[in-house]
Structure formats: structure tokens, C-alpha cells
Write a protein that holds these residues in place. Structure first.
Motif, mmCIF file in Angstrom:
data_model
loop_
_atom_site.group_PDB
_atom_site.id
_atom_site.type_symbol
_atom_site.label_atom_id
_atom_site.label_comp_id
_atom_site.label_asym_id
_atom_site.label_seq_id
_atom_site.Cartn_x
_atom_site.Cartn_y
_atom_site.Cartn_z
ATOM 1 N N UNK A 423 61.000 -132.310 -48.315
ATOM 2 C CA UNK A 423 60.040 -131.772 -47.170
ATOM 3 C C UNK A 423 59.572 -132.569 -46.140
ATOM 4 N N UNK A 424 59.788 -131.568 -45.006
ATOM 5 C CA UNK A 424 58.587 -132.921 -43.613
ATOM 6 C C UNK A 424 57.828 -132.069 -43.595
ATOM 7 N N UNK A 425 57.452 -131.005 -42.592
ATOM 8 C CA UNK A 425 56.883 -130.613 -42.603
ATOM 9 C C UNK A 425 56.911 -129.240 -42.386
ATOM 10 N N UNK A 426 55.872 -128.337 -42.111
ATOM 11 C CA UNK A 426 55.938 -126.931 -41.752
ATOM 12 C C UNK A 426 54.920 -125.959 -40.752
ATOM 13 N N UNK A 427 55.656 -124.526 -40.292
ATOM 14 C CA UNK A 427 54.292 -124.362 -39.327
ATOM 15 C C UNK A 427 54.194 -123.107 -38.890
ATOM 16 N N UNK A 428 53.364 -122.581 -39.269
ATOM 17 C CA UNK A 428 52.920 -121.351 -39.627
ATOM 18 C C UNK A 428 53.489 -119.892 -38.304
ATOM 19 N N UNK A 429 54.248 -119.152 -38.496
ATOM 20 C CA UNK A 429 54.623 -118.077 -37.276
ATOM 21 C C UNK A 429 54.278 -116.715 -37.860
ATOM 22 N N UNK A 430 53.145 -116.443 -37.643
ATOM 23 C CA UNK A 430 52.841 -115.409 -38.014
ATOM 24 C C UNK A 430 53.111 -115.278 -39.237
ATOM 25 N N UNK A 431 53.941 -113.974 -40.080
ATOM 26 C CA UNK A 431 54.060 -113.575 -40.847
ATOM 27 C C UNK A 431 55.348 -114.413 -41.835
ATOM 28 N N UNK A 432 55.434 -115.432 -40.905
ATOM 29 C CA UNK A 432 56.348 -116.359 -41.781
ATOM 30 C C UNK A 432 55.968 -117.931 -41.501
ATOM 31 N N UNK A 433 57.196 -118.553 -41.817
ATOM 32 C CA UNK A 433 56.637 -119.770 -42.109
ATOM 33 C C UNK A 433 57.959 -120.751 -41.798
ATOM 34 N N UNK A 434 57.648 -121.867 -40.861
ATOM 35 C CA UNK A 434 59.388 -122.236 -40.466
ATOM 36 C C UNK A 434 59.359 -124.271 -40.901
ATOM 37 N N UNK A 435 60.241 -123.901 -41.841
ATOM 38 C CA UNK A 435 60.317 -125.113 -42.597
ATOM 39 C C UNK A 435 61.187 -126.431 -41.869
ATOM 40 N N UNK A 436 60.875 -127.810 -42.267
ATOM 41 C CA UNK A 436 61.969 -128.417 -41.731
ATOM 42 C C UNK A 436 61.509 -129.686 -42.662
ATOM 43 N N UNK A 437 63.111 -130.125 -42.678
ATOM 44 C CA UNK A 437 63.551 -130.896 -43.522
ATOM 45 C C UNK A 437 63.820 -132.164 -43.242
ATOM 46 N N UNK A 438 63.689 -133.626 -44.453
ATOM 47 C CA UNK A 438 64.335 -135.035 -44.874
ATOM 48 C C UNK A 438 65.672 -134.437 -44.662
#
Length: 524
Positions: A423-438
Motif C-alpha cells: 500500500x502507498x496511498x488511496x483516494x475516495x472517488x464517490x462510492x469507490x476507493x482508488x488504491x495505489x501501490x509501491x
């Protein structure tokens, strides 16, 4: 008595005294037990040599033509710093008139921890063909140090069989890659919690330990501990009375209750003093640490803060800067592998789809603590979640090779992947969550199913549900119809996680994470 007789008698006394003194002087110079024939000295670094001699005795130390001097103190202890040296032919190391033969220069690694480091190769060769093949060979370029008067010796089949299975597998795989002599120091104790491997001074120097100690004392004042003890004894007495009435064996009495401070005073640091202190100051390339099944042994203190304090404390005492630490991930295995036939991951759990409801939300904190340990500088996790599991994994060869790969990347700067997505970071986009990774490596991948599994999602009410997850490039989109306004995501959150199937295309598993900071009590 005549003058001649007196003179002869005095001469005899002088001769006897001189012989005795000469014998004492000859016997007085000693190396510490760590320094024996066939040893390995760390290359490219200054190396400390020490031992004992007659008080105030001056010594000359010589290795490869480099001369150093040392003077024993009033207590007879002496030390000298020599080097650095390059890899070359074996040579002799002399201190005074004491000579060590067949001393080589290479890389020294120390293996420590509890049973998965302490258990010897002969206990596993029956179930581990790759280990059996490796152990049955001789390795002139690998030297093993074993305490108990055995000292250093070449890695012959007999030595290998009686050495840590993990450490010898690590050493064989590592030496093949770096092609220089490798020294392995084996010093571990089965069943040992991490709290016994660091001193009280190391603990009180840790803000995390102090914070958790104070929190535990506040929640567990003496009267609460006494009541808890009384309740335990009452339940035991009821069970004992019932057993007597039924003619069945009575349970053993519960052990005496002790406070956190009593636990610290009773055991804290005893294994450090016994198993580590003899090596403190001896220059090493790194430390391979395998411990965790026994936790910390200290009420209220978790594995993250105690092991972090251990790493800092050992480094401070060693006075060698940030000695690289390789930490074997706990719990051992209990997740699925990309390929369970691969010799490294042989024995991994098969993939299984998630059950109808998420497992215990509390079960992930222990696994998470081990992943967080890489926050410490020069600290590398040996990923094992996709490997043979149980308390004592049978595939020691796989664990050793995986450890050597971690060393090659982190310590020897080889460009090889050792981590799956983290896990690196995340962003809530309405009803979903966008996950970014290392550590995406060659890209994200699903394994063993047609969809990603292992993600949970929750809203403000902190009720988690299994989530729908899809790969979007190097990111993952997470959602659930049951959570229209998500605020938190967790992945592989549990102790046994065969349903977590996110990998990278380098075949390495994604690691446990959470985006929330909700603690064990469900509160910030």
C-alpha cells in the motif's frame, strides 16, 4: 649450611619462579571464544579483535602483515581494531604468541531468533529434499561458528546437519551469489519471546515502548490485575472440583499473575546477555532474525515497538552504524502462492474463496506489525506469506533462499524484486476507493480466480464487508454496494489469508494493509 648450598638453593628457587612466570605469561594471552582457527573476518570494514592477557601486558596483533598494538587493562582485558581487509588467501592471525590458523576474509552473517532459527537441519532433511541435498555437501567457502567450545569450522555435511536449517540454507544460497567466503554465526533459543532479547535500557529508550507501557498500566491498575487473578483462580477451582467429582484429571493451577513491570524485571534481557553479548562488537555484514511465534512476552507491548527497540538497541551496542537486519515475516505462510510447486513456495496453502462473512477484524494486527517493521532504517522483510506455513515450516530451503534474495537486493544492491505490492496511498472517488501501490514491479496480477478477493471496505460506522475489487493499470478500485460512502479499506486482514490473491507479475504476493487507524478497541 654452606654458602655454596645456599647459593644453589636460591638459584633453584629463581629457576622455578622464572619457569612459573614464563608459563603464566605464555598462558595468559587468550582470544575470546569467538576467535578460533578457520574463522571469517568481515571484508572491507574495520574489525575488532579482543581477549584476555596478564594485566598491563602489551600485545602485538598481526594479520596479513598489518600490525596493531593493544595493552591489557588492570582486569586483563584487551582489544584491538584491525583492517580493513580484502578477500584473499587464508592467513594466520596472531595476538602475542597466540596464533589462529586458516583465517579468511569474507562476509559474516549472524542468525538469531527462536525455534525457526534454532532448529537444526537434521530435523528437516526428511521432509525437505532440496535442503537434504544442500546439507549433504561440503562448502569450503562457508564457515560456521557454533558455541559450546566448537568454534569455527568449514560447512561439512556433519556441521551442516547440526547447524540452523534456515541459516545454512541462507548461507549456501548467498555464497553462491556473492562468491566470497561467508561466515555464519548461529545463536538462537527456541520458544523465546522478543522481550527477552533486549535490555530494559533499550526499552526505556524507545518512545513506543514507553507509550504502550504507560497505556497498559493505566488500563490495568493493581486492583484490576488482582481481580482478574481472583476470577481465574475461582474458575480453576470450579473446574478442579468438577474433575474430582467426576473422577477425571484436574487441570494444573494457573501460574501466578505478574505485572508488566515484574515481567520486565524477571526476564527482560536475559537472552540478549546470554546469546548476543559474546558477539557484540564483532564486525558483521548483517543479521538474519526469525522470531515472532512467541510474541513479546510483555503484556501490553506489541511486536512492532519491541522489535523496533531491539533493532535500535542492538545497533547502539554494536557501534557499527545501521547494521542491516533481515526479518523473516510472521506468521509463517498461511497465504496462497503464485505457484505452490515452485521449490521456494512449495507447501503453501491452496487458494480458497472468501467465506460469507469477513474473519475476525482483530486478527490482522499481528501480521500488520511485522510488515510495518520495514519502517526501521536498513531493515528488510523476508516475505513469507506465500510460503509453507505452520509454527515450524518444513520447507527450510525455500525460507533460506527467500532470505538470501532479500539480502541480495537490500544489502548487495542487486536489482531483483523481493516485495509484492504494498500500500502507498488511496483516494475516495464517490462510492469507490482508488488504491495505489509501491513495488508493483512488472505490473499487478490476479491469481487462482477470475476476480480479486481479499479486500474489505467500511464506512463511518466501521462495519467491514467483503469488497469488489478490480485492477485499473497499476491501481486497484475497491467498492461495495453495502458501503455507499466508503472511508476505509483493508486487505489480507487476518491471520490465515488463503483468499488474498493480489500479486505482481514477478509472482510476489501483495501484503496486508489498512487505510484506517482504528486500533484494537475500535477507537482512534
Amino acid at each position: 649450611m654452606s654458602y655454596k648450598k645456599v647459593g644453589l638453593w636460591q638459584l633453584l628457587k629463581i629457576a622455578v619462579i622464572s619457569m612459573a612466570c614464563g608459563s603464566d605469561a605464555h598462558a595468559a594471552v587468550r582470544y575470546a571464544p569467538l576467535f578460533t582457527d578457520h574463522m571469517v573476518l568481515q571484508r572491507d570494514m574495520r574489525v575488532k579483535v579482543w581477549g584476555t592477557a596478564a594485566p598491563d601486558e602489551n600485545l602485538t596483533i598481526n594479520f596479513k602483515g598489518q600490525i596493531s598494538h593493544a595493552a591489557a587493562g588492570k582486569d586483563g582485558k584487551w582489544s584491538a581494531t584491525i583492517g580493513p581487509f580484502k578477500v584473499g588467501e587464508p592467513d594466520t592471525l596472531t595476538a602475542g604468541d597466540q596464533v589462529l590458523k586458516d583465517v579468511v576474509v569474507g562476509d559474516v552473517w549472524l542468525g538469531s531468533g527462536q525455534s525457526n532459527m534454532a532448529m537444526i537441519s537434521s530435523a528437516f532433511t526428511k521432509d525437505d529434499p532440496a535442503l537434504a541435498e544442500a546439507v549433504g555437501k561440503s562448502y569450503p567457502q562457508i564457515r560456521v561458528y557454533q558455541s559450546g567450545g566448537r568454534g569455527w569450522g568449514a560447512a561439512t555435511p556433519e556441521v551442516n546437519a547440526n547447524t540452523s536449517a534456515l541459516l545454512i540454507a541462507f548461507g549456501v544460497a548467498l555464497q553462491k551469489e556473492i562468491d566470497v567466503p561467508v561466515g555464519l554465526i548461529f545463536s538462537a533459543a527456541s520458544g523465546s519471546p522478543s522481550g527477552r532479547w533486549l535490555t530494559k535500557d533499550m526499552m526505556v529508550a524507545s518512545p513506543g515502548c514507553l507509550r504502550q507501557m504507560e497505556a497498559y498500566r493505566i488500563k490495568n491498575p493493581p486492583e484490576v490485575l488482582e481481580q482478574r487473578r481472583a476470577d481465574t483462580l475461582a474458575k480453576w477451582q470450579q473446574t478442579t472440583d468438577a474433575a474430582k467429582k467426576n473422577g477425571t484429571p484436574a487441570p494444573s493451577a494457573p501460574p501466578p499473575a505478574i505485572s508488566l513491570d515484574q515481567a520486565i524485571d524477571l526476564t527482560n534481557g536475559d537472552l540478549y546477555r546470554t546469546y548476543m553479548r559474546p558477539f557484540i562488537g564483532f564486525t558483521v555484514r548483517g543479521i538474519l532474525w526469525d522470531q515472532g511465534e512467541s510474541g513479546t512476552g510483555l503484556p501490553g507491548l506489541d511486536q512492532y515497538v519491541v522489535t523496533s527497540a531491539l533493532i535500535r538497541g542492538w545497533r547502539k551496542d554494536w557501534a557499527q552504524g545501521d547494521i542491516p537486519f533481515l526479518l523473516v515475516q510472521k506468521p509463517s505462510g498461511l497465504g496462497c502462492a503464485w505457484d505452490a510447486v515452485d521449490p521456494i513456495t512449495r507447501g503453501a496453502m491452496p487458494y480458497s474463496a472468501p467465506t460469507a462473512f469477513p474473519p475476525d477484524p482483530q486478527a490482522g494486527f499481528f501480521r500488520e506489525a511485522h510488515v510495518r517493521l520495514i519502517d526501521n532504517p536498513a531493515t528488510t522483510l523476508v516475505i513469507t506469506s506465500d510460503m509453507d506455513g505452520m509454527a515450524h515450516p518444513l520447507n527450510k530451503w525455500g525460507y533460506g533462499v527467500r532470505s538470501a534474495r532479500a539480502a541480495m537486493a537490500a544489502v548487495y544492491q542487486r536489482n531483483i524484486p523481493i516485495y509484492g505490492p504494498m500500500y502507498d496511498s488511496h483516494k475516495v472517488e464517490g462510492s469507490r476507493v482508488r488504491m495505489s501501490f509501491k513495488h508493483v514491479g512488472s505490473g499487478l496480477a490476479i491469481r487462482h480466480a477470475d476476480k480479486l478477493t481479499g479486500f474489505w471496505i467500511a464506512g463511518d460506522d466501521r462495519n467491514f464487508f467483503w469488497a469488489d475489487a478490480v485492477i485499473d493499470g497499476d491501481q486497484v478500485l475497491v467498492s461495495s454496494a453495502q458501503v455507499p460512502h466508503p472511508v476505509a479499506v483493508r486487505y489480507a486482514w487476518g491471520h490465515i489469508v488463503p483468499w488474498a490473491n493480489l500479486f505482481n507479475k514477478d509472482h510476489l504476493p501483495a501484503q496486508i494493509f489498512r487505510t484506517d487507524s482504528w486500533d484494537l478497541d475500535g477507537k482512534d
